[in-house]
Design a protein around this motif. Structure first.
Motif, short mmCIF file in Angstrom:
data_model
loop_
_atom_site.label_atom_id
_atom_site.label_comp_id
_atom_site.label_asym_id
_atom_site.label_seq_id
_atom_site.Cartn_x
_atom_site.Cartn_y
_atom_site.Cartn_z
N PHE A 73 0.84 -1.20 0.00
CA PHE A 73 0.00 0.00 0.00
C PHE A 73 0.87 1.25 0.00
N LYS A 74 0.50 2.18 -0.85
CA LYS A 74 1.07 3.53 -0.83
C LYS A 74 -0.10 4.47 -0.60
N VAL A 75 -0.05 5.21 0.50
CA VAL A 75 -1.21 5.99 0.92
C VAL A 75 -0.81 7.46 1.14
N LYS A 76 -1.65 8.35 0.65
CA LYS A 76 -1.51 9.79 0.89
C LYS A 76 -2.82 10.27 1.49
N ASP A 77 -2.73 10.95 2.64
CA ASP A 77 -3.96 11.41 3.28
C ASP A 77 -3.94 12.93 3.44
N SER A 78 -5.13 13.50 3.43
CA SER A 78 -5.30 14.94 3.67
C SER A 78 -6.68 15.15 4.30
N VAL A 79 -6.81 16.26 5.05
CA VAL A 79 -8.07 16.56 5.73
C VAL A 79 -8.49 17.98 5.36
N GLU A 80 -9.76 18.13 5.02
CA GLU A 80 -10.28 19.47 4.75
C GLU A 80 -11.70 19.59 5.31
N LYS A 81 -12.06 20.83 5.63
CA LYS A 81 -13.38 21.07 6.19
C LYS A 81 -14.36 21.36 5.07
N VAL A 82 -15.47 20.64 5.08
CA VAL A 82 -16.52 20.83 4.08
C VAL A 82 -17.80 21.14 4.84
N GLY A 83 -18.21 22.39 4.80
CA GLY A 83 -19.37 22.82 5.57
C GLY A 83 -19.08 22.69 7.05
N ASP A 84 -19.94 21.96 7.77
CA ASP A 84 -19.74 21.77 9.20
C ASP A 84 -18.97 20.49 9.52
#
Length: 816
Positions: A735-746
């Motif tokens: 597995f090669k994994v790239k993660d990111s987090v963003e706010k969408v609405g609430d």
């Protein structure tokens, strides 16, 4: 008996095989064109006539490898077929083996161009064949050219058509190629084809064929059909001194619709019913002290009376198995001696000690046994022991004895007064005879295997607790061993028994559990008798038994009282159920019982992932298995799957079975636990699967299909994909994994870009993703990774402080 009648009798015994020639021998073609017949019909037809008069002198003649020739092959060539395999010998030279005294011709040597081809009806075996042969493009047929061939069979005329060649008046001499190859069979593979052939000639309904072919592509390749083996057909290749089992099939009439084997794993000739053993261990052996307990070896002298039951009519040769270290002096039935065929390998090979024998032993009876007739044979033999005899190996068992065939055992041991003795069952008598002591033991119920331990200056202590069997700790007080060291492991054993009884909701069956220390690097668990390596005592003395390794080792052997004895395994393909479940059970014990159990549990998982992925990341840890982490990626890809048991081994990794059954087997159980936990949010379903597995199959033999059925019952889903990938397949995803987090609405959205490689098309696996939010708050989601590249968007209640893909080593994989 007229020669014509002999030929007809042998023809009747043949099954699924056909001789063919391109000449004009139409009569022979008609005689040798045979259709498939049932085992029962063949056995009845063959039992109607007496077995050929083949004896020990014939065996000794066969060992000389004497042939007539060379002769030219018939114009246009010749060949034969068996099941889905066929041989075409185009042109060249032929040598015919010297017949036995009764006229049986059992061998042929061919030098010249030829071709072998074999359809493979079993798709899972075909996968392994592709891996072993290094040819992923191989279709459903194994085929190659050869330039030399050696055949041995008890169906010389019927199958091979050896009566094509006129040897009347011929002289016979040692055939160099055949003699050399026969020697390699005995020395390198511990396979005595001549003894096996004598048994096949004497026992009605028996068929044996061994064909070894010299190919440019694969070296020497062996095809073997053995009617007395549960899976009759095998293709094997010797590579770098290791015997790789490329293919194993049931005969055609016993395959299911997918070509898979359905045979019950049991000996076809006889069943062992009981043992009455007299063993004298008063004499000193060779060499110096062994093991942590400074054990002096002893010469064990046995008089073992074994009772067998014939499984078919007409048996006059009894193929058995015994440790190759044992020298058999005699085999008697009452006051009559019987001949024994057992090859002294050490006399033939300079690479072997002189006291090493073949591990087979064929007893030639002086009469034919009726079906279900019982016979008692007394074997006089001796061999050197350290301080123990391991399960099964020390007494003569049927050659293909199954894994759940209980037998009664009585042992009368004569030992010096300063020695102690432990075996299965209970001590019923102890007396002194001069300078020695005699201990007599009997099993109260039949056991599936027996072992024993002896100890000089013995120390023994028993422990009694409500709801638990009596625990007896036993060992020597020499060398590094002492009463304190023997006693200090009792707490781990008691805790493990108690933990497993509660975990599996099933009491241990043994009324007494004897734990004995042996001069060896391994452990072994019989029913009510556990052997523990005395190496753990030395590790403790040197401060190396840390981090739960000792507790895990001990708990593994205790767990076998369930996984191995309450539930045995149906065939060698299912043996991982014993070792893998015992290993994972010991990991659960460590996790639950140690102060830092969760951390130790994770260390074990990491070490096992490293081992399977060829990493040295855990090489110096407490749970590493040195030498099992195969660093070469190509070598790892050739290893067989869990579901092929001992046949998983390769020349690059002879110990692959250990990696598959113990390491990967435990990881497979862990994957099931983690997947079920991710779905149900607890371990309850997983524990119910364990308990129901034990309850439903207690006292029987289990298969991988039985486990799948229990799993389906408790987690109503089709688990075929899981077992196909992890038990019958060998792929480990990267597995090669790239993660990111963003706010969408609430809401917060976790985006995962996942790339999966090193797996075949259609491979899929659920993977837990853990998000930690701080303040001891966390959550876990399960995603199904079923594509080479895929993006996942997961809604979260808050912004995570940490994201872990494949949390807790849930899925066996390599992470980039």
């Amino acid at each position: 008996m007229p020669r014509v009648q002999e030929t007809k009798t042998r023809e009747t015994r043949a099954r699924g095989m056909r001789f063919r020639t391109n000449g004009s021998l139409a009569t022979i073609r008609r005689i040798c064109s045979l259709t498939m017949a049932s085992s029962a019909a063949l056995a009845l037809a063959s039992a109607a006539s007496a077995a050929p008069d083949v004896d020990k002198s014939d065996y000794e003649q066969l060992l000389e490898s004497r042939y007539a020739g060379p002769m030219l092959a018939p114009p246009g060539g010749f060949g034969w077929s068996m099941d889905t395999a066929g041989w075409d010998l185009t042109s060249g030279k032929v040598w015919i083996m010297e017949p036995t005294a009764s006229g049986e011709v059992t061998g042929l040597v061919f030098e010249g161009p030829g071709r072998f081809s074999m359809k493979v009806p079993d798709g899972l075996e075909l996968r392994q064949l592709r891996r072993f042969a290094g040819n992923e493009e191989l279709d459903d047929e194994l085929a190659f050219e050869f330039d030399a061939l050696i055949v041995r069979s008890n169906q010389g005329e019927t199958l091979l058509g050896l009566n094509l060649f006129d040897t009347s008046g011929a002289s016979y001499a040692r055939q160099t190629l055949a003699a050399n190859r026969h020697e390699r069979w005995r020395v390198d593979q511990f396979q005595d084809a001549d003894a096996r052939l004598v048994a096949a000639l004497r026992n009605p309904g028996d068929i044996y064929l061994r064909v070894e072919m010299r190919s440019r592509e694969h070296g020497w390749v062996t095809f073997e059909y053995d009617e007395m083996r549960p899976e009759e057909i095998e293709v094997a290749v010797m590579k770098q001194g290791f015997r790789e089992s490329w293919l194993s099939l049931d005969r055609q009439s016993e395959r299911d619709l997918a070509g898979r084997p359905t045979s019950e794993w049991t000996d076809e000739v006889s069943r062992l019913l009981s043992l009455d053993v007299a063993v004298d261990v008063t004499q000193s052996g060779r060499g110096g002290a062994r093991g942590v307990g400074a054990v002096n070896p002893v010469k064990a002298v046995f008089q073992t009376t074994a009772r067998y039951r014939a499984k078919r009519p007409g048996i006059s040769a009894l193929p058995l198995r015994l440790t190759p270290l044992a020298k058999i002096e005699s085999v008697r039935e009452g006051d009559r001696d019987h001949d024994l065929l057992r090859y002294p390998i050490g006399e033939e090979s300079k690479a072997m000690p002189g006291f090493v024998y073949d591990n087979s032993a064929v007893v030639l009876l002086d009469r034919e046994l009726g079906k279900d007739e019982e016979i008692e044979l007394t074997f006089a033999y001796e061999y050197e022991l350290g301080n123990f005899a391991g399960l099964l190996s020390w007494y003569p068992t049927p050659a293909h004895m199954g894994f759940e065939e209980p037998h009664d055992v009585r042992v009368e041991a004569t030992h010096r007064k300063d020695y102690g003795f432990k075996t299965m069952g209970r001590l019923i008598e102890q007396r002194e005879e001069g300078k020695n002591k005699v201990s007599v033991w009997e099993t109260e119920e039949p056991v599936d295997s027996a072992a024993f331990t002896i100890a000089r200056s013995p120390y023994e202590k028993s422990y009694d607790f409500d709801g638990l069997p009596r625990l007896i700790m036993f060992g020597t007080q020499q060398g590094y061993m002492s009463a304190d060291k023997i006693e200090q492991y009792s707490g781990d054993i008691i805790n493990a028994i108690n933990y497993f009884q509660n975990l599996f909701d099933s009491p241990i069956r043994a009324k007494e559990l004897n734990v004995t220390f042996i001069a060896s690097g391994h452990g072994q668990a019989g029913e009510g008798l556990i052997h523990i390596s005395d190496g753990i005592a030395q590790a403790a003395a040197q401060g190396r038994a840390v981090g739960g390794a000792r507790e895990a080792f001990l708990a593994h052997e205790v767990a076998h009282e369930w996984w191995g004895h309450q539930l045995s395994w149906a065939s060698y393909r299912d043996q991982w159920l014993s070792e893998g479940f015992a290993e994972y059970s010991s990991m659960m014990f460590v996790e639950a019982s140690l102060e830092n159990g969760a951390k130790t549990f994770e260390q074990i998982l990491k070490a096992y992932h490293d081992e399977m992925n060829g990493s040295i990341g855990s090489a110096f840890g407490a749970f590493a298995r040195p030498g099992l982490a195969l660093l070469n990626n190509a070598g790892r890809k050739r290893m067989g799957p869990i579901g092929h048991g001992s046949r998983a081994g390769t020349a690059e990794s002879p110990a692959a079975y250990t990696s598959m059954a113990y390491t990967k087997g435990a990881l497979v159980v862990h994957m099931l636990r983690r997947i079920l936990r991710a779905v149900t949010k607890s371990d309850d379903t997983f524990i119910n699967v364990l308990r129901d597995f034990v309850r439903v199959h207690q006292g029987g033999s289990v298969s991988t299909a039985d486990l799948q059925a229990i799993l389906t019952k408790h987690a109503n889903s089709d688990w075929t994909w899981f077992f196909d990938q992890w038990i019958y397949g060998t792929a480990i995803p990267t597995f090669k994994v790239k993660d990111s987090v963003e706010k969408v609405g609430d809401a917060w959205v976790l985006k995962l870009d996942v790339e999966m490689t090193d797996v075949p098309d259609g491979f899929k696996t659920p993977v837990p993703v853990r998000a930690e939010f701080g303040g001891n708050k966390s959550g876990e989601l399960l995603i199904m990774v079923d594509q080479a590249k895929k993006t996942y968007e997961l809604k979260l209640p808050a912004k995570p402080k940490k994201v872990e893909f494949n949390s807790g080593y849930a899925i066996l994989a390599k992470m980039k």
